[in-house]
Design a protein around this motif. Structure first.
Motif, PDB file in Angstrom:
ATOM      1  N   ALA A 265      49.472  58.420 101.398  1.00 16.48           N
ATOM      2  CA  ALA A 265      48.726  59.777 100.927  1.00 16.48           C
ATOM      3  C   ALA A 265      49.203  60.064  99.540  1.00 16.48           C
ATOM      4  O   ALA A 265      50.467  60.465  99.232  1.00 16.48           O
ATOM      5  CB  ALA A 265      48.677  60.618 102.029  1.00 16.48           C
ATOM      6  N   PRO A 266      48.295  60.400  98.601  1.00 20.21           N
ATOM      7  CA  PRO A 266      48.550  60.937  97.219  1.00 20.21           C
ATOM      8  C   PRO A 266      49.253  62.254  97.135  1.00 20.21           C
ATOM      9  O   PRO A 266      49.010  63.083  98.140  1.00 20.21           O
ATOM     10  CB  PRO A 266      47.290  60.914  96.490  1.00 20.21           C
ATOM     11  N   PRO A 267      49.946  62.497  96.206  1.00 19.07           N
ATOM     12  CA  PRO A 267      50.485  63.974  96.165  1.00 19.07           C
ATOM     13  C   PRO A 267      49.288  64.931  95.964  1.00 19.07           C
ATOM     14  O   PRO A 267      48.237  64.484  95.340  1.00 19.07           O
ATOM     15  CB  PRO A 267      51.512  63.875  95.191  1.00 19.07           C
ATOM     16  N   PRO A 268      49.516  66.103  95.992  1.00 13.77           N
ATOM     17  CA  PRO A 268      48.445  67.420  95.784  1.00 13.77           C
ATOM     18  C   PRO A 268      48.260  67.140  93.909  1.00 13.77           C
ATOM     19  O   PRO A 268      49.037  66.933  93.259  1.00 13.77           O
ATOM     20  CB  PRO A 268      49.026  68.467  95.898  1.00 13.77           C
ATOM     21  N   PRO A 269      47.091  67.303  93.512  1.00 13.42           N
ATOM     22  CA  PRO A 269      46.727  67.083  92.196  1.00 13.42           C
ATOM     23  C   PRO A 269      47.429  68.203  91.387  1.00 13.42           C
ATOM     24  O   PRO A 269      47.758  67.794  90.068  1.00 13.42           O
ATOM     25  CB  PRO A 269      45.190  67.461  92.151  1.00 13.42           C
ATOM     26  N   ARG A 309      55.606  62.870  89.412  1.00 10.44           N
ATOM     27  CA  ARG A 309      55.490  64.274  90.184  1.00 10.44           C
ATOM     28  C   ARG A 309      56.063  64.335  91.602  1.00 10.44           C
ATOM     29  O   ARG A 309      56.370  63.308  92.128  1.00 10.44           O
ATOM     30  CB  ARG A 309      53.816  64.281  90.344  1.00 10.44           C
ATOM     31  N   ARG A 310      56.323  65.472  91.878  1.00  8.29           N
ATOM     32  CA  ARG A 310      56.579  65.890  93.229  1.00  8.29           C
ATOM     33  C   ARG A 310      56.013  65.057  94.265  1.00  8.29           C
ATOM     34  O   ARG A 310      54.777  65.145  94.328  1.00  8.29           O
ATOM     35  CB  ARG A 310      56.572  67.261  93.736  1.00  8.29           C
ATOM     36  N   GLY A 311      56.572  64.479  95.395  1.00  7.63           N
ATOM     37  CA  GLY A 311      55.907  63.702  96.241  1.00  7.63           C
ATOM     38  C   GLY A 311      55.161  62.469  96.028  1.00  7.63           C
ATOM     39  O   GLY A 311      54.639  61.846  96.440  1.00  7.63           O
ATOM     40  N   GLN A 312      55.486  61.905  94.533  1.00  6.82           N
ATOM     41  CA  GLN A 312      54.801  60.736  94.265  1.00  6.82           C
ATOM     42  C   GLN A 312      55.792  59.651  94.260  1.00  6.82           C
ATOM     43  O   GLN A 312      56.940  60.035  94.108  1.00  6.82           O
ATOM     44  CB  GLN A 312      54.150  61.087  92.733  1.00  6.82           C
ATOM     45  N   SER A 477      60.214  62.354  95.661  1.00  7.13           N
ATOM     46  CA  SER A 477      59.564  61.441  94.705  1.00  7.13           C
ATOM     47  C   SER A 477      60.570  60.249  94.750  1.00  7.13           C
ATOM     48  O   SER A 477      61.937  60.250  94.825  1.00  7.13           O
ATOM     49  CB  SER A 477      59.829  62.105  93.362  1.00  7.13           C
ATOM     50  N   TYR A 478      59.800  59.214  94.585  1.00 11.69           N
ATOM     51  CA  TYR A 478      60.381  57.649  94.563  1.00 11.69           C
ATOM     52  C   TYR A 478      60.274  57.057  93.408  1.00 11.69           C
ATOM     53  O   TYR A 478      58.942  57.014  92.973  1.00 11.69           O
ATOM     54  CB  TYR A 478      59.886  56.888  95.923  1.00 11.69           C
TER      55      TYR A 478
END
Length: 531
Positions: A265-269, A309-312, A477-478
């Motif tokens: 699932a992509p990170p929030p925009p 990005r955060r969560g990306q 983030s990875y």
């Protein structure tokens, strides 16, 4: 089987003495290999695959013991002294190990290490051994083989080191070649070439091959017969075509069905930027000798930009030596680099070691070679909690034990095993220990350098799911560095394709897979679909 086995194993049992009592790694298996036959052993990490052949080579750890019978052309190997076994090891039976960095001596140049078995078993002169070593490096397609003869192991990529190990194993034209995950460290374009090379040499020399692998595509393509192991036992065996087309055991069916799947699932925009790198460069001076006038420079990372990005998750792919791992180390400030790196809007470029120390908790890594990064003198529990001693020194021993148990459980390892040592675990289990050690500090950024390369497919899928869960839970983030494109596809939002230190293509994951623009990217994806 029509001919007398070149290797016959009967009722083999392998047991290890541990702090928690005896561990039964192999529980009475039978296995035959005919002259010139290509046999594969498959199964999950910890199933006993590697320990079975380690027993045949007399290479069990000091706390291990084997019983039963292992006969090479009628000669009983089990119980032979190391001196008598040396007459067989390296000449009659040769082995390619899973983790090349721990098998190569860091103090000796590659050429010297390759020459040693040639001089011992073939009686070659120093000059003739060096010539033969050069031929072998060319055979396994090492770039710049003349230069690599004078390189140290740390100057080679993981894939190049594995190819050196393969060359050394083939040096004396062995009767049986045991290949324990021989393509673990290799990118997709090279692994098929290496297996094709082994198959070709097998035909030319009449050499038998025992392949231990979690890559079922390679097993299906090259092996004639397959043994399936689970919990130290052979649960199914037979011709490769029958095993793959008509498996009878539920465990075999589960192995064949396992494959990393799903899309991240992509990170929030509006997710904030966590990490930025601009014009990142890493160069190594390859010149040797103070009288040498010409300067040879390797540009391992050559002007790379990225924004995470955060969560990306950004997947970084490319062949061995393309600069993937060096890029990850440069971002973590583990190698000298030029350019700009900003983490959480803080410039890292000018920070010294002391200034970086408080940030290390948020910047974690899982490396390609788990055995080389795990101290053999510490228990698993001590290894996993090393970071807590630095970053949370106020924790009690009991609290650290509790945190270690939770971290091990998260990576699908039994917390009760935390009093054991790294050598008592399989390669895949050691990699999970390394992941637990990184995750216990709840970092913001994790550089994952081939984190699933040592794992079988069923465990890969669970690790991918685990990494996704941790990412969603903690907004991790990875940077995901891998040659396994199926895993990269399941994990990544975007992909960067590297070649010779440069980014040659980048974009959303599905766009790269469905419509790659560069010929190099097209070749990587085509190789990944070889099976």
């Amino acid at each position: 089987m029509a001919s007398e086995p070149v290797l016959a194993i009967r009722d083999l049992k392998v047991r290890f003495r541990t702090n928690d009592g005896p561990c039964e790694a192999v529980r009475g298996i039978d296995l035959d290999v005919a002259p010139g036959e290509f046999v594969a052993i498959v199964g999950e990490s910890g199933s006993g695959k590697s320990q079975s052949v380690m027993a045949a080579m007399g290479l069990l750890a000091s706390n291990g013991e084997a019983s039963g019978s292992i006969r090479y052309r009628g000669t009983e190997l089990l119980g032979l002294s190391p001196a008598r076994l040396n007459a067989y090891r390296g000449s009659k039976l040769a082995m390619i190990f899973q983790e090349p960095m721990t098998s190569l001596d860091p103090l000796f140049r590659i050429g010297a290490q390759m020459a040693a078995p040639l001089r011992r078993h073939k009686g070659l002169s120093r000059k003739a051994a060096r010539t033969r070593a050069l031929e072998l490096l060319k055979l396994v397609r090492i770039p710049q083989p003349e230069r690599r003869l004078d390189s140290y192991p740390h100057e080679l990529s993981g894939g190049q080191r594995q190819r050196v190990m393969i060359a050394m194993a083939l040096a004396n034209n062995p009767d049986i070649l045991i290949a324990d995950e021989p393509t673990t460290a290799l990118d997709v374009t090279i692994e098929a070439e290496i297996l094709a090379l082994i198959a070709e040499l097998r035909q030319r020399l009449g050499m038998a091959v025992i392949l231990i692998s979690h890559d079922l595509g390679l097993v299906r393509k090259y092996a004639e017969r397959v043994y399936v192991m689970k919990a130290g036992k052979v649960v199914e065996s037979g011709a490769t075509s029958a095993i793959f087309e008509r498996p009878t055991h539920p465990y075999t069916c589960a192995l064949l069905a396992a494959e990393p799947h799903g899309r991240k699932a992509p990170p929030p925009p509006d997710a904030p930027i966590l990490l930025e790198a601009r014009d990142l460069r890493v160069s190594f001076d390859l010149s040797r000798g103070f009288l040498r006038r010409e300067r040879a420079v390797l540009h391992a990372v050559d002007g790379v930009d990225l924004s995470l990005r955060r969560g990306q998750t950004i997947g970084i792919v490319g062949e061995s030596g393309s600069g993937k791992s060096t890029l990850g180390r440069a971002i973590l400030k583990l190698v000298p680099a030029s350019g700009q790196v900003r983490f959480e809007d803080r410039a890292l470029t000018g920070l010294d070691r002391a200034a970086m120390r408080p940030l290390r908790r948020s910047l974690q890594a899982v490396f390609q070679d788990p055995f080389g990064s795990l101290s053999p003198r510490l228990t698993v529990g001590e290894i996993v909690t090393e970071g807590l001693l630095v970053h949370e020194p106020g924790l009690s021993r009991g609290e650290r034990e509790r945190r270690a148990a939770e971290a091990l459980a998260e990576v699908a390892l039994d917390p009760a095993l935390r009093n054991r040592y790294p050598h008592e675990f399989s390669g895949g289990q050691r990699q999970r220990i390394a992941i637990a050690r990184a995750m216990i500090l709840c970092p913001a950024l994790v550089v994952l350098d081939e984190p699933t390369s040592a794992l079988d497919r069923t465990v890969q899928a669970s690790i991918v799911a685990l990494l996704k869960q941790l990412q969603a839970r903690h907004r991790l983030s990875y940077l995901f560095i891998s040659h396994d494109l199926s895993v990269v596809r399941a994990m990544s939002d975007e992909i960067m394709v590297m070649k010779d230190g440069r980014v040659v293509e980048r974009g959303p994951t599905e766009a790269i897979f469905e419509a790659p623009q560069q010929a190099y990217t097209q070749r990587l994806i085509a190789a990944a679909l070889k099976c």
